[in-house]
Write a protein that holds these residues in place. Structure first.
Motif, PDB file in Angstrom:
ATOM      1  N   LYS A   1      79.872  -3.921  -9.409  1.00  0.00           N
ATOM      2  CA  LYS A   1      80.424  -3.019  -8.395  1.00  0.00           C
ATOM      3  C   LYS A   1      81.386  -3.767  -7.485  1.00  0.00           C
ATOM      4  N   VAL A   2      82.642  -3.341  -7.497  1.00  0.00           N
ATOM      5  CA  VAL A   2      83.665  -3.910  -6.620  1.00  0.00           C
ATOM      6  C   VAL A   2      83.606  -3.202  -5.266  1.00  0.00           C
ATOM      7  N   ILE A   3      83.687  -3.987  -4.170  1.00  0.00           N
ATOM      8  CA  ILE A   3      83.589  -3.422  -2.825  1.00  0.00           C
ATOM      9  C   ILE A   3      84.639  -4.045  -1.915  1.00  0.00           C
ATOM     10  N   GLY A   4      85.317  -3.195  -1.183  1.00  0.00           N
ATOM     11  CA  GLY A   4      86.207  -3.649  -0.118  1.00  0.00           C
ATOM     12  C   GLY A   4      85.824  -2.953   1.169  1.00  0.00           C
ATOM     13  N   GLY A   5      85.737  -3.699   2.258  1.00  0.00           N
ATOM     14  CA  GLY A   5      85.302  -3.131   3.526  1.00  0.00           C
ATOM     15  C   GLY A   5      86.402  -3.092   4.553  1.00  0.00           C
ATOM     16  N   ASP A   6      86.305  -2.148   5.477  1.00  0.00           N
ATOM     17  CA  ASP A   6      87.210  -2.091   6.622  1.00  0.00           C
ATOM     18  C   ASP A   6      86.606  -2.968   7.720  1.00  0.00           C
ATOM     19  N   GLY A   7      86.760  -4.262   7.538  1.00  0.00           N
ATOM     20  CA  GLY A   7      86.168  -5.218   8.458  1.00  0.00           C
ATOM     21  C   GLY A   7      84.944  -5.881   7.860  1.00  0.00           C
ATOM     22  N   GLU A   8      84.549  -6.994   8.446  1.00  0.00           N
ATOM     23  CA  GLU A   8      83.447  -7.793   7.908  1.00  0.00           C
ATOM     24  C   GLU A   8      82.116  -7.068   7.968  1.00  0.00           C
ATOM     25  N   ASP A   9      81.837  -6.366   9.062  1.00  0.00           N
ATOM     26  CA  ASP A   9      80.561  -5.650   9.182  1.00  0.00           C
ATOM     27  C   ASP A   9      80.429  -4.582   8.102  1.00  0.00           C
ATOM     28  N   ALA A  10      81.491  -3.808   7.905  1.00  0.00           N
ATOM     29  CA  ALA A  10      81.461  -2.761   6.890  1.00  0.00           C
ATOM     30  C   ALA A  10      81.234  -3.352   5.500  1.00  0.00           C
ATOM     31  N   LEU A  11      81.901  -4.471   5.216  1.00  0.00           N
ATOM     32  CA  LEU A  11      81.734  -5.114   3.913  1.00  0.00           C
ATOM     33  C   LEU A  11      80.306  -5.599   3.725  1.00  0.00           C
ATOM     34  N   ASN A  12      79.740  -6.220   4.741  1.00  0.00           N
ATOM     35  CA  ASN A  12      78.376  -6.744   4.632  1.00  0.00           C
ATOM     36  C   ASN A  12      77.362  -5.633   4.411  1.00  0.00           C
ATOM     37  N   ILE A  13      77.529  -4.530   5.130  1.00  0.00           N
ATOM     38  CA  ILE A  13      76.583  -3.423   4.978  1.00  0.00           C
ATOM     39  C   ILE A  13      76.707  -2.805   3.589  1.00  0.00           C
ATOM     40  N   ALA A  14      77.947  -2.535   3.164  1.00  0.00           N
ATOM     41  CA  ALA A  14      78.150  -1.934   1.846  1.00  0.00           C
ATOM     42  C   ALA A  14      77.666  -2.859   0.736  1.00  0.00           C
ATOM     43  N   ARG A  15      77.910  -4.155   0.893  1.00  0.00           N
ATOM     44  CA  ARG A  15      77.483  -5.119  -0.121  1.00  0.00           C
ATOM     45  C   ARG A  15      75.963  -5.142  -0.241  1.00  0.00           C
ATOM     46  N   GLU A  16      75.274  -5.148   0.894  1.00  0.00           N
ATOM     47  CA  GLU A  16      73.810  -5.149   0.862  1.00  0.00           C
ATOM     48  C   GLU A  16      73.266  -3.870   0.247  1.00  0.00           C
ATOM     49  N   LEU A  17      73.926  -2.747   0.546  1.00  0.00           N
ATOM     50  CA  LEU A  17      73.452  -1.471   0.009  1.00  0.00           C
ATOM     51  C   LEU A  17      73.561  -1.444  -1.511  1.00  0.00           C
ATOM     52  N   TYR A  18      74.718  -1.776  -2.035  1.00  0.00           N
ATOM     53  CA  TYR A  18      74.885  -1.751  -3.486  1.00  0.00           C
ATOM     54  C   TYR A  18      74.094  -2.860  -4.164  1.00  0.00           C
ATOM     55  N   ASP A  19      73.971  -3.993  -3.489  1.00  0.00           N
ATOM     56  CA  ASP A  19      73.229  -5.106  -4.064  1.00  0.00           C
ATOM     57  C   ASP A  19      71.758  -4.758  -4.285  1.00  0.00           C
ATOM     58  N   ALA A  20      71.274  -3.782  -3.528  1.00  0.00           N
ATOM     59  CA  ALA A  20      69.872  -3.370  -3.655  1.00  0.00           C
ATOM     60  C   ALA A  20      69.609  -2.567  -4.920  1.00  0.00           C
ATOM     61  N   VAL A  21      70.699  -2.050  -5.549  1.00  0.00           N
ATOM     62  CA  VAL A  21      70.479  -1.197  -6.719  1.00  0.00           C
ATOM     63  C   VAL A  21      71.321  -1.576  -7.935  1.00  0.00           C
ATOM     64  N   ILE A  22      72.301  -2.446  -7.756  1.00  0.00           N
ATOM     65  CA  ILE A  22      73.217  -2.784  -8.849  1.00  0.00           C
ATOM     66  C   ILE A  22      73.142  -4.285  -9.145  1.00  0.00           C
ATOM     67  N   SER A  23      73.197  -4.633 -10.420  1.00  0.00           N
ATOM     68  CA  SER A  23      72.917  -6.001 -10.850  1.00  0.00           C
ATOM     69  C   SER A  23      73.917  -7.018 -10.310  1.00  0.00           C
ATOM     70  N   GLU A  24      75.179  -6.617 -10.145  1.00  0.00           N
ATOM     71  CA  GLU A  24      76.191  -7.554  -9.650  1.00  0.00           C
ATOM     72  C   GLU A  24      77.159  -6.830  -8.723  1.00  0.00           C
ATOM     73  N   VAL A  25      77.393  -7.415  -7.551  1.00  0.00           N
ATOM     74  CA  VAL A  25      78.328  -6.861  -6.584  1.00  0.00           C
ATOM     75  C   VAL A  25      79.491  -7.833  -6.424  1.00  0.00           C
ATOM     76  N   VAL A  26      80.715  -7.296  -6.441  1.00  0.00           N
ATOM     77  CA  VAL A  26      81.921  -8.121  -6.382  1.00  0.00           C
ATOM     78  C   VAL A  26      82.705  -7.755  -5.122  1.00  0.00           C
ATOM     79  N   PRO A  27      82.506  -8.483  -4.016  1.00  0.00           N
ATOM     80  CA  PRO A  27      83.259  -8.181  -2.790  1.00  0.00           C
ATOM     81  C   PRO A  27      84.692  -8.685  -2.888  1.00  0.00           C
TER      82      PRO A  27
END
Length: 452
Positions: free
Chosen positions: A193-219
């Motif tokens: 799962k590729v993720i881009g955030g609008d700022g560091e906080d948004a990226l960290n939250i989205a990354r943690e959310l997807y990381d909880a259910v998807i095998s690999e997260v690509v920020p």
């Protein structure tokens, strides 16, 4: 409040969100319960998260409650489990988005009649959701789109209608869907799962959310980059498919079987990636996504000639198939006008019921314009559903798979190679076959089969 206190409060808020994600008390809302949203809601639910599903189509909500799947590769049992679970809420009431902690938007992004991005579904979703947003929520767009959509469209519209500020009151991110319906090797949980955030906080939250259910997260560094990633993936495929489609026409004139060439080239263990030709492009990605970048590039004074040329080649493929069908009918001294044509496969790819942007529809229209009587057979699509582009075929039913039925057609055109079809039986029953998918291979092809 002092600056330090404000920083501490902000950190505490993000920390609290991350803790709730870890504890799986964080409610995930999915807007749009189609081929993208449905796998997402199921994935988060299976991993223990409370989920909410939102859709404007009441029949989809009813289908969940009744355990009646409207997507073939999801079982009725899975639907029924979601429909009756206390951890799953399904509704058409969008005022309830305030109850979700994350809002993942999975809505269509088609092209309009001028082949320009149609963002009406995305914009309508934001307009529906934003007035009900609250502080602390995470808003994510998963729909494929042009680079800059999150920054230029989603953020200002959401801020205006919610009265909240992105990065301070709510968090914004972009994560492109990578669904491949019917793929038996990869699913939502195993596709990176590729993720881009609008700022560091948004990226960290989205990354943690997807990381909880998807095998690999690509920020990645920002939302524009994430938006560009999905476009590159599908432009790469579009261009290479166009290449082999063009080579198919060239090699056919030379008396060379393109599929034999491709198979032999694919034995090289490096420097070659196998792509196969077909009757045209289908699905919700490859025929559409490249033109999102083409459209956006014009804003910067750039013409994407390579992308547009590939689009032209792929768009012209149905006409090549029609010409090969005319040639096949000529062998039997028959004209297209008045002939009965049977299309095999309405779905855009094998073994699924997804008929969006299927080249079969283009072929059906072209044959009809030439005076042919057109029918179809597809075990995955028993009845054609209404659509914007091909509503004139809505309600048409698949013919029955019997010798009596199949043998009456002057030509059978294999547009989609579903594995559940008995092609030997088809060859025995048919007068003439046009094979666009090489189902009969490169050797011992029946005499009445024309490759296209």
């Amino acid at each position: 409040m002092t600056r330090n206190a404000a920083v501490e409060t902000s950190e505490h808020t993000v920390a609290g969100i991350l803790r709730r994600i870890e504890e799986k008390t964080y409610t995930v809302g999915i807007v749009g319960l189609g081929y993208v949203g449905l796998p997402l809601i199921d994935t988060f639910y299976r991993k223990g998260f409370p989920v909410m599903g939102f859709d404007i189509d009441e029949t989809k909500i009813d289908a969940f409650r009744e355990g009646r799947s409207y997507i073939r590769h999801f079982s009725n049992e899975a639907f029924a489990e979601l429909g009756r679970s206390d951890r799953c809420t399904l509704t058409t009431d969008f005022s309830r988005v305030s109850e979700a902690d994350a809002i993942l938007m999975c809505v269509p992004t088609p092209l309009d009649h001028h082949r320009e991005p149609d963002m009406s579904y995305v914009e309508a979703t934001v307009r529906t959701v934003a007035p009900h947003m609250r502080k602390g929520q995470l808003l994510i767009l998963e729909s494929t789109t042009w680079p800059g959509t999150t920054d230029e469209l989603i953020r200002p519209l959401a801020e205006e209608l919610s009265g909240l500020e992105a990065g301070t009151d709510f968090y914004l991110a972009y994560s492109p869907e990578r669904e491949d319906p019917g793929n038996e090797k990869y699913n939502t949980g195993t596709i990176p799962k590729v993720i881009g955030g609008d700022g560091e906080d948004a990226l960290n939250i989205a990354r943690e959310l997807y990381d909880a259910v998807i095998s690999e997260v690509v920020p990645v560094s920002n939302t524009r980059t994430a938006e560009a990633v999905k476009l590159l993936e599908n432009i790469f495929r579009s261009v290479n498919i166009a290449l082999v489609n063009e080579l198919k026409i060239v090699f056919q004139r030379m008396g060379i079987d393109v599929h034999e060439v491709i198979d032999a080239a694919a034995t090289k263990p490096f420097g070659f990636m196998k792509f196969t030709p077909g009757p045209g492009l289908g699905g919700h990605c490859i025929p559409i996504d490249p033109f999102y970048l083409t459209w956006k590039a014009r804003e910067f004074g750039i013409n994407t000639r390579f992308i547009e040329l590939a689009g032209e080649v792929n768009t012209d493929m149905p006409r090549y198939v029609v010409q090969r069908t005319v040639e096949a009918l000529n062998i039997d001294r028959k004209a297209m006008n008045g002939s009965k044509i049977l299309m095999i496969g309405l779905a855009y790819k094998p073994n699924v019921d997804d008929d969006r942007e299927s080249p079969t529809y283009v072929l059906m229209d072209l044959y009809t314009e030439m005076g042919a009587d057109v029918s179809y057979y597809d075990p995955y699509v028993p009845v054609i559903r209404p659509s914007r582009e091909y509503g004139h075929w809505a309600g048409t039913k698949s013919v029955e798979w019997t010798e009596e039925e199949i043998s009456q057609f002057d030509a059978v055109v294999i547009a989609t190679n579903h594995r559940d079809i008995d092609y030997r039986q088809l060859a025995a029953w048919s007068q003439r076959i046009v094979d666009t998918r090489n189902v009969y291979g490169n050797a011992d092809v029946p005499e009445h089969v024309t490759k296209a």
